[in-house]
Design an enzyme around this catalytic site. Structure first.
Site, PDB file in Angstrom:
ATOM      1  CE  LYS A 196       4.403  -3.732  -3.380  1.00  0.00           C
ATOM      2  NZ  LYS A 196       4.823  -3.197  -4.973  1.00  0.00           N
TER       3      LYS A 196
HETATM    4  C1  PLP Z   1       9.694  -7.344  -3.237  1.00  0.00           C
HETATM    5  C2  PLP Z   1       9.657  -5.786  -3.880  1.00  0.00           C
HETATM    6  N1  PLP Z   1      11.121  -5.306  -4.059  1.00  0.00           N
HETATM    7  C3  PLP Z   1      10.787  -4.375  -4.813  1.00  0.00           C
HETATM    8  C4  PLP Z   1      10.053  -4.052  -5.591  1.00  0.00           C
HETATM    9  C5  PLP Z   1      10.020  -2.607  -6.579  1.00  0.00           C
HETATM   10  O1  PLP Z   1       9.013  -1.841  -6.101  1.00  0.00           O
HETATM   11  P1  PLP Z   1       8.074  -0.201  -7.057  1.00  0.00           P
HETATM   12  O2  PLP Z   1       7.372  -1.421  -8.087  1.00  0.00           O
HETATM   13  O3  PLP Z   1       8.216   0.729  -6.238  1.00  0.00           O
HETATM   14  O4  PLP Z   1       9.670  -0.282  -8.264  1.00  0.00           O
HETATM   15  C6  PLP Z   1       8.706  -4.969  -5.747  1.00  0.00           C
HETATM   16  C7  PLP Z   1       7.621  -4.401  -5.956  1.00  0.00           C
HETATM   17  O5  PLP Z   1       6.053  -4.484  -6.229  1.00  0.00           O
HETATM   18  C8  PLP Z   1       8.402  -5.854  -4.837  1.00  0.00           C
HETATM   19  O6  PLP Z   1       7.462  -7.135  -4.548  1.00  0.00           O
END
Ligand code: PLP
Length: 400
Positions: A196
């Site tokens: 990110k």
């Molecule tokens: C659109 C979206 N929502 C939620 C998440 C979840 O984030 P995390 O991987 O930090 O749990 C991601 C992860 O890439 C994502 O792309």
């Protein structure tokens, strides 16, 4: 034009000896120093470092409150819980997302309802309005690839006011009409996973300007206890538990990394935007490649650069393009298979044909490498590979 050469997938020499990933974190010496300083501070979790990260994030995004949590998935779970969503409720969301968005609704005991996306690849306001029923409790938008969903248009289209959660895992640093992501929806969630804009290793945050919702998130992040470990000092050792929560806390050294990275967010987004503009210029000349949308009034944070392959014009289909790029050492990928058509969601009633635009996109999107330390030579490798694949596919029918 010079001969682009035989693609690796057809027996040619791969363009890359070192694979080019689709995303990669960037750490500066000052990031490392901030983590070391935090480790030496005597506080490993909670404390002033986490509070400082939360304040910096809330200020940057124009929200009154930010609550740092263990990852973006926990942020979604807590956002859904903070709105009191539960069994019997429906939540409208997009199928063009990581499964985490819909899973948060299912884990709360509620039902995700998938509405189609628009030309911006985000939830289409009209399709969303048409999906509202008496049981709808909220809408979760997803800022696909870093482009903010038009929350204003969405709210205007809804037949009755509904809370909007923005899953902004892709869009820290983006803005809509000059207003920062984090201030647009009722509740916004971020992820700080390494690919990110900024990272804390694993990490996430919930932002809101609703003080009561922020308090609920803080409470649920800490097992639903009536006090935090820092508050339980001296005579204040007693506590009660009033709600079923869990441990979704971020450590102090992760927060220190987050604060250091956040200080460079403008530069990071500028680097990503520059790479995206260069891709546009280089790829716009290749027939059968559709460039990412750039709607007026929206500034993308360019988490992903995702092109669309028109198989009939390009000469082969999307899967063949990804396979051939990977054979060249370019780790192109798909964001995402349509969530309502994943086995888990098919078993819950998901059917093809219910979100035609999203389904078509999921069959044509290719995410190309994009990360701040990517060089012009890396980008040219991607373009040469696509040219090579197209030239060869034109003469040799592969997947169409
Ligand atoms: C659109 C979206 N929502 C939620 C998440 C979840 O984030 P995390 O991987 O930090 O749990 C991601 C992860 O890439 C994502 O792309």
């Amino acid at each position: 034009m010079t001969d682009p050469g035989l693609p690796a997938v057809a027996g040619g020499t791969p363009l890359r000896s070192q694979p080019l990933p689709y995303g990669r974190h960037q750490l500066s010496e000052s990031d490392v120093a901030a983590v070391v300083e935090s480790l030496r501070s005597g506080t490993l979790t909670g404390g002033p470092g986490v509070a400082a990260f939360e304040r910096a994030l809330a200020d940057r995004c124009g929200a009154a409150h930010a609550v740092a949590v263990s990852n973006g998935t926990a942020a979604l779970d807590l956002a859904v819980a903070a709105l009191g969503i539960g069994p019997g409720d429906e939540v409208i969301t997009t199928p063009l997302t990581f499964v985490s968005t819909a899973n948060a609704v299912v884990r709360a005991g509620a039902t995700p309802v998938f509405a189609d996306v628009g030309a911006d690849r985000c939830l289409d306001p009209r399709a969303t309005a048409a999906a509202v029923t008496a049981r709808t409790r909220a809408v979760i938008t997803v800022d696909y690839s870093g482009l903010p969903a038009d929350v204003d248009a969405l709210r205007a289209a809804l037949p009755r006011p509904l809370p909007v959660i923005a899953d902004a895992a892709h869009s820290l640093g983006a803005s809509l009409g000059g207003r920062a992501v984090g201030s647009l929806a009722d509740v916004t969630t971020f992820s700080f996973h390494p690919v990110k804009q900024i990272t804390t290793g694993e990490g996430g945050a919930v932002l809101t300007s609703d003080g009561a919702a922020a308090d609920r998130v803080r409470h649920l992040r800490n097992h639903g206890m009536t006090s935090t470990a820092e508050e339980r000092s001296g005579a204040q050792w007693r506590y009660d538990v009033t709600t079923l929560g869990s441990n979704h806390r971020l450590t102090a050294f992760q927060a220190a990394l987050g604060t250091a990275q956040l200080g460079r967010l403008e530069d990071i987004v500028a680097q990503r935007s520059e790479l995206a503009a260069r891709y546009d210029a280089l790829l716009g000349r290749i027939p059968g490649i559709g460039l990412p949308p750039r709607p007026d009034g929206r500034r993308s944070a360019w988490h992903l650069y995702a092109i669309e392959i028109d198989a009939g014009v390009f000469g082969c289909n999307r899967d063949a393009v990804i396979d051939a790029l990977r054979a060249e050492g370019i780790e192109a990928t798909l964001h995402y298979p349509a969530v309502h058509l994943l086995a888990l969601y098919r078993s819950r009633g998901g059917r093809s044909g219910t979100a035609p635009r999203a389904e078509a996109l999921c069959g044509s999107l290719v995410t190309l490498p994009l990360f701040p330390s990517m060089t012009p030579a890396d980008q040219e490798d991607v373009v040469t590979a696509l040219t090579r694949i197209q030239a060869w596919a034109g003469a040799h029918p592969v997947g169409r």
